[in-house]
Motif scaffolding. Structure first.
Motif: not given
Length: 266
Positions: A194-214
């Motif tokens: 979740s945004g703005g929350n260093a303790y907002g991690n959960g069960t979701q993940f993402f796979v980066v399939y091309k060089d990405t800027v976030i």
């Protein structure tokens, strides 16, 4: 750090979230409601809102009293120190993964990815995903989000409800191994939060399939927990198939449903 500084910072964050939520509600008929983990850096008003939210989930509109109270907190912080963030008892300890490397497979209905998780650089994240994989948590879940912008290509998976919403009973932190330059190379596996929350991690993940800027938000970047060691073309092919028709041309559900058959680590 002084309690007043912590309280002021928290109050400011709440005001920003409430303001962002109000704007988001205005765009709700144009944008699909979901718990986004990332935001595309484009110049439209809808994307600016997304950048502010950075995947924050709002369960209801703030009342005027709540909004006023949050604003008051910016100038009248409480003298009571805020509790330090901590993980619940159901979150595995980082010590269970520290110094270890876990390898395995993420089997999708469209192909198999070889994966590797780094318990040295991200012990808490590696412990969480190893535990969830061992519990067969991901079998049958979908990958609900795909982005196809020029410098933003990810496939996001792991929402228990299948719509991108998070599980409020399973959140954890802190952030680990976040890129200082906001760059996530192709093959990166990172943790959605979740945004703005260093303790907002959960069960979701993402796979980066091309060089990405976030872009990082107020809390920082996104924890890089591992990498794809083989089969990244599987995700590239999913992206090539495009998105379901929607309001956003580069961010939405994959054209063909993507489900997880299994996620195994050893």
């Amino acid at each position: 750090m002084a309690a007043s500084s912590r309280s002021a910072r928290e109050a400011k964050r709440r005001v920003q979230q409430m303001e962002a939520k109000r704007e988001l509600r205005k765009e709700q008929d144009k944008r699909r409601k979901r718990d986004n983990v990332l935001a595309i850096g484009a110049g439209t008003a809808a994307v600016v809102v997304a950048l502010v939210l950075q995947l924050t989930v709002f369960s209801s509109n703030p009342t005027e009293e709540e909004y006023a109270a949050a604003q008051a907190g910016l100038t009248s912080p409480s003298a009571t120190p805020s509790a330090s963030p901590s993980n619940a008892d159901n979150i595995p300890k980082p010590e269970t993964a520290a110094g270890q490397t876990f390898t395995g497979e993420l089997k999708l209905n469209s192909g198999t990815l070889g994966v590797e998780l780094d318990g040295t650089k991200a012990p808490q994240a590696a412990a969480v995903f190893k535990s969830l994989a061992d519990q067969n948590f991901y079998a049958g879940l979908n990958c609900h989000r795909l982005t196809t912008a020029e410098t933003f290509g990810v496939l996001q998976c792991g929402s228990k409800a299948g719509d991108g919403s998070s599980d409020p009973g399973y959140t954890w932190g802190p952030l680990e191994n976040t890129p200082q330059d906001n760059k996530y190379p192709a093959g990166t596996i990172a943790v959605a939060r979740s945004g703005g929350n260093a303790y907002g991690n959960g069960t979701q993940f993402f796979v980066v399939y091309k060089d990405t800027v976030i872009p990082a938000d107020a809390a920082g970047g996104y924890t890089v927990v591992g990498k794809v060691t083989s089969g990244l073309d599987v995700v590239a092919n999913i992206a090539a198939a495009g998105l379901k028709p929607g309001d956003n041309a580069t961010d939405g559900a994959p054209a063909e449903p993507v489900t997880i058959d299994s996620f195994s680590l050893k």
